[in-house]
Design a protein around this motif. Structure first.
Motif, PDB file in Angstrom:
ATOM      1  N   ILE A  91      18.496  25.512  20.384  1.00  0.00           N
ATOM      2  CA  ILE A  91      19.689  26.182  19.898  1.00  0.00           C
ATOM      3  C   ILE A  91      19.588  26.299  18.385  1.00  0.00           C
ATOM      4  O   ILE A  91      19.097  25.383  17.717  1.00  0.00           O
ATOM      5  N   ALA A  92      19.998  27.436  17.836  1.00  0.00           N
ATOM      6  CA  ALA A  92      19.985  27.646  16.392  1.00  0.00           C
ATOM      7  C   ALA A  92      21.346  27.277  15.807  1.00  0.00           C
ATOM      8  O   ALA A  92      22.378  27.497  16.449  1.00  0.00           O
ATOM      9  N   PHE A  93      21.340  26.721  14.606  1.00  0.00           N
ATOM     10  CA  PHE A  93      22.578  26.428  13.890  1.00  0.00           C
ATOM     11  C   PHE A  93      22.536  27.073  12.512  1.00  0.00           C
ATOM     12  O   PHE A  93      21.515  27.022  11.815  1.00  0.00           O
ATOM     13  N   VAL A  94      23.646  27.665  12.127  1.00  0.00           N
ATOM     14  CA  VAL A  94      23.826  28.192  10.786  1.00  0.00           C
ATOM     15  C   VAL A  94      24.626  27.164   9.987  1.00  0.00           C
ATOM     16  O   VAL A  94      25.703  26.734  10.413  1.00  0.00           O
ATOM     17  N   PHE A  95      24.082  26.752   8.852  1.00  0.00           N
ATOM     18  CA  PHE A  95      24.748  25.785   7.964  1.00  0.00           C
ATOM     19  C   PHE A  95      25.242  26.575   6.745  1.00  0.00           C
ATOM     20  O   PHE A  95      24.469  26.963   5.880  1.00  0.00           O
ATOM     21  N   ILE A 120      30.236  24.112  15.937  1.00  0.00           N
ATOM     22  CA  ILE A 120      30.725  25.198  16.789  1.00  0.00           C
ATOM     23  C   ILE A 120      29.521  25.609  17.615  1.00  0.00           C
ATOM     24  O   ILE A 120      28.584  26.232  17.110  1.00  0.00           O
ATOM     25  N   ILE A 121      29.534  25.231  18.894  1.00  0.00           N
ATOM     26  CA  ILE A 121      28.330  25.251  19.719  1.00  0.00           C
ATOM     27  C   ILE A 121      28.485  26.266  20.853  1.00  0.00           C
ATOM     28  O   ILE A 121      29.450  26.196  21.633  1.00  0.00           O
ATOM     29  N   PRO A 122      27.561  27.215  20.987  1.00  0.00           N
ATOM     30  CA  PRO A 122      27.632  28.140  22.127  1.00  0.00           C
ATOM     31  C   PRO A 122      27.392  27.402  23.435  1.00  0.00           C
ATOM     32  O   PRO A 122      26.464  26.611  23.549  1.00  0.00           O
ATOM     33  N   TRP A 123      28.256  27.671  24.407  1.00  0.00           N
ATOM     34  CA  TRP A 123      28.164  26.993  25.703  1.00  0.00           C
ATOM     35  C   TRP A 123      28.473  28.025  26.788  1.00  0.00           C
ATOM     36  O   TRP A 123      29.604  28.172  27.205  1.00  0.00           O
ATOM     37  N   ASP A 124      27.451  28.787  27.159  1.00  0.00           N
ATOM     38  CA  ASP A 124      27.601  29.828  28.153  1.00  0.00           C
ATOM     39  C   ASP A 124      28.669  30.832  27.708  1.00  0.00           C
ATOM     40  O   ASP A 124      28.509  31.480  26.684  1.00  0.00           O
ATOM     41  N   GLU A 125      29.785  30.923  28.424  1.00  0.00           N
ATOM     42  CA  GLU A 125      30.828  31.882  28.075  1.00  0.00           C
ATOM     43  C   GLU A 125      31.868  31.290  27.122  1.00  0.00           C
ATOM     44  O   GLU A 125      32.929  31.887  26.914  1.00  0.00           O
ATOM     45  N   SER A 156      22.952  32.184  21.385  1.00  0.00           N
ATOM     46  CA  SER A 156      22.398  30.831  21.211  1.00  0.00           C
ATOM     47  C   SER A 156      22.374  30.386  19.760  1.00  0.00           C
ATOM     48  O   SER A 156      21.450  29.716  19.314  1.00  0.00           O
ATOM     49  N   THR A 157      23.402  30.771  19.012  1.00  0.00           N
ATOM     50  CA  THR A 157      23.515  30.367  17.616  1.00  0.00           C
ATOM     51  C   THR A 157      24.884  29.759  17.367  1.00  0.00           C
ATOM     52  O   THR A 157      25.906  30.339  17.738  1.00  0.00           O
ATOM     53  N   GLY A 158      24.888  28.570  16.755  1.00  0.00           N
ATOM     54  CA  GLY A 158      26.131  27.891  16.453  1.00  0.00           C
ATOM     55  C   GLY A 158      26.280  27.650  14.963  1.00  0.00           C
ATOM     56  O   GLY A 158      25.500  28.147  14.149  1.00  0.00           O
ATOM     57  N   GLN A 198      20.275  21.583  22.941  1.00  0.00           N
ATOM     58  CA  GLN A 198      21.515  21.223  23.636  1.00  0.00           C
ATOM     59  C   GLN A 198      21.225  20.861  25.086  1.00  0.00           C
ATOM     60  O   GLN A 198      20.168  21.182  25.630  1.00  0.00           O
ATOM     61  N   VAL A 199      22.204  20.181  25.700  1.00  0.00           N
ATOM     62  CA  VAL A 199      22.045  19.662  27.052  1.00  0.00           C
ATOM     63  C   VAL A 199      23.400  19.555  27.719  1.00  0.00           C
ATOM     64  O   VAL A 199      24.414  19.345  27.042  1.00  0.00           O
TER      65      VAL A 199
END
Length: 585
Positions: free
Chosen positions: A112-116, A296-301, A282-284, A180-181
């Motif tokens: 998963i990608a994260f923007v800081f 702020i984490i993408p989780w499907d919908e 897939s970017t949070g 993520q898991v």
């Protein structure tokens, strides 16, 4: 290696596993008995089983019913721990994350990608950039990279990647990768992995006493099967306590004069609909708050947003979110978003307790949970009883290996752990299924999104779920009030995943308590009708399960309307998550 059928935690398998626990007598003890079915306990049972030992695992509630189902759903190095100069923990966690991604659990753990975001152009880009550069460098030492290298984003590119960020406040960003898991499903897979290697595992089996020999050595436990009220003794050469926030309670039950001290810290997360926060797939987002780190984490919908980090001094069985907790998360999310979220956007809420080792200095306990190291400790709290506490979800395998090494060092020297090479069940054959995604979609009338969801939940075990649909096409339909899940998934949860109560299926095998706005209440009737016959429920028991779940959710919602922990805990504790169904109830 045993077939996957050996891993199935069916009602019949449960009876067999309980029989094997009963058979662990003083004359024929288990080699290792693990108390606690969270990620560390399930991991320890799996670890011990890979060594060829006879293993038992008992858990008072459902697998992962505590902390291990209420995390941020991340397998990550812990970027924040670089600030604490905890380089050892970060390096260890990154190594474990990469092992999961590349070998032992690629079906359950995904990049998963994260923007800081940067609020100060020069200072943040220099300070945060240096930290992430070090974080990235630590991933390249002695192994092939498992995720892409980080990159700096100027403001224009940042808004292309994550349009929901507030461009009036945020001047640029840095993008880096973690993983993520689905935490609860991961624990269930670990328990099944242990069972596949012949461990006897049983949820809803409460330790009521620790057994001692004449010399005071712990030689096992006395357990109560919650559904029947039956009690019996389970003897073991070595007992491992992986109790998380219940560690001190269990140590007191064992009569230990010394032991590990654990600080409970509450973390609250909320979920909102995916379309409320536009972003690249897939970017949070990760950003710091004055008390914790906000994800702020993408989780499907959906998006999972959290977390808080506050001391919890009440009953650890009932962590509860307050209205103030929810407002805190919303406030800090809105600090980086261009369009504010409101309480009306909140679909679900969950609260969990981090089990942190209590620091002791000159006889005084620290009152702050945010400065406690996440490194774990193993300790012999009594002869024959080893306890482990601390650590973080990502390092569960190392924790499991360490506590098993410690427990068996005298009895079974020369039995190394194999968990760096033996995958979690569902990994073997996973890539083959991924390659046939299009064929699966055509055969069963699923779109690509549904196939991807199923593969991440089950890995190669998806074949078993699809076999149910082959036998009964109606099981291929989505649940009416939770269409992300198939009817077959509910049935499979009862047939193979150790479900004993309706809440087990709704909250941990499926995540309806925070993925649908009614918290799974609407799906309760349909799911109960599917799993009830598998679990030998009559009409009265089925109704009891449904009514209890509805009351449990209402109690949680009541807690979310309160302003302080005590009131929220009182509301949450008013109704049990599962009905009491033993004799005389």
């Amino acid at each position: 290696m045993p077939s996957t059928n050996r891993s199935a935690l069916s009602p019949a398998a449960r009876r067999e596993h309980l029989d094997r626990l009963r058979a662990a007598t003083a004359d024929a003890p288990l080699d290792v008995l693990v108390v606690g079915g969270g990620v560390t306990g399930a991991g320890a049972a799996f670890d011990a089983a890979t060594r060829g030992l006879s293993v038992g695992l008992v858990e008072a509630g459902d697998f992962a019913h505590g902390t291990s189902s209420r995390s941020s759903k991340l397998m990550h190095g812990g970027l924040r721990y670089l600030q604490m100069l905890d380089f050892k923990l970060v390096a260890e966690a990154l190594r474990e994350r990469d092992l999961l991604l590349t070998h032992t659990a690629p079906h359950l753990v995904k990049p998963i990608a994260f923007v800081f975001p940067f609020f100060r152009k020069v200072i943040d880009r220099s300070y945060i950039g240096a930290g992430v550069a070090l974080y990235d460098a630590m991933q390249s030492v002695g192994r092939k990279r498992a995720v892409p290298v980080h990159r700096h984003l100027l403001q224009k590119k940042m808004l292309t990647v994550f349009p929901a960020l507030d461009g009036e406040k945020i001047v640029g960003a840095l993008e880096y990768y973690d993983a993520q898991v689905d935490d609860a499903r991961f624990v269930a897979m670990l328990a099944r992995s242990a069972a596949q290697l012949d461990a006897a595992v049983a949820n809803y089996t409460t330790v009521t006493a620790y057994l001692h020999d004449d010399a005071g050595r712990v030689i096992g436990v006395r357990v109560r099967v919650e559904e029947s009220g039956e009690e019996f003794e389970v003897h073991a050469r070595q007992t491992i306590l992986a109790g998380g926030v219940w560690t001190q309670d269990q140590q007191e039950l064992a009569g230990a004069e010394t032991g590990l001290e654990v600080l409970a810290s509450k973390g609250v997360h909320i979920t909102v609909a995916k379309d409320r926060i536009p972003a690249a797939p897939s970017t949070g987002i990760i950003t710091q708050t004055e008390k914790s780190v906000l994800f702020i984490i993408p989780w499907d919908e959906y998006w999972i947003i959290g977390t808080t980090d506050t001391p919890w001094k009440l009953d650890v069985a009932h962590p509860a979110a307050t209205s103030d907790d929810i407002d805190y998360v919303l406030e800090h999310a809105n600090a980086v978003l261009t369009s504010d979220l409101t309480r009306d956007d909140v679909i679900g809420v969950y609260a969990g307790l981090r089990p942190l080792l209590q620091p002791v200095s000159k006889g005084e306990k620290s009152s702050s949970s945010t400065k406690v190291s996440r490194e774990h400790t193993v300790m012999a709290v009594e002869p024959g009883l080893s306890a482990i506490a601390g650590g973080k979800y990502t390092t569960y395998r190392v924790m499991a290996e360490d506590v098993v090494d410690f427990a068996i060092k005298d009895d079974f020297a020369g039995r190394p752990s194999l968990t760096t090479s033996v995958p979690v069940i569902g990994a073997q054959g996973y890539e083959e299924l991924v390659a046939s995604k299009a064929e699966i979609a055509r055969s069963y009338g699923f779109d690509e999104v549904r196939v991807d969801r199923l593969l991440m939940r089950y890995g190669a075990l998806l074949r078993d779920v699809l076999a149910l649909i082959d036998d009964d096409a109606s099981l291929g339909r989505p649940l009416e009030h939770a269409p992300r899940y198939l009817r077959a998934e509910a049935l499979y949860a009862a047939r193979a995943e150790g479900v004993r109560h309706l809440s087990d299926a709704l909250t941990r095998r499926m995540r309806l308590d925070y993925e649908v706005s009614d918290r799974g209440v609407g799906a309760a009737e349909e799911v109960a009708a599917l799993i009830g016959p598998e679990l030998d429920w009559d009409a009265e028991r089925t109704r009891l399960e449904i009514d209890t779940y509805r009351a449990f959710i209402e109690a949680r919602l009541e807690g979310e309307r309160t302003r302080d922990d005590a009131a929220a805990e009182t509301a949450a504790s008013r109704v049990p998550e599962v009905p009491q169904v033993g004799p005389g109830v």
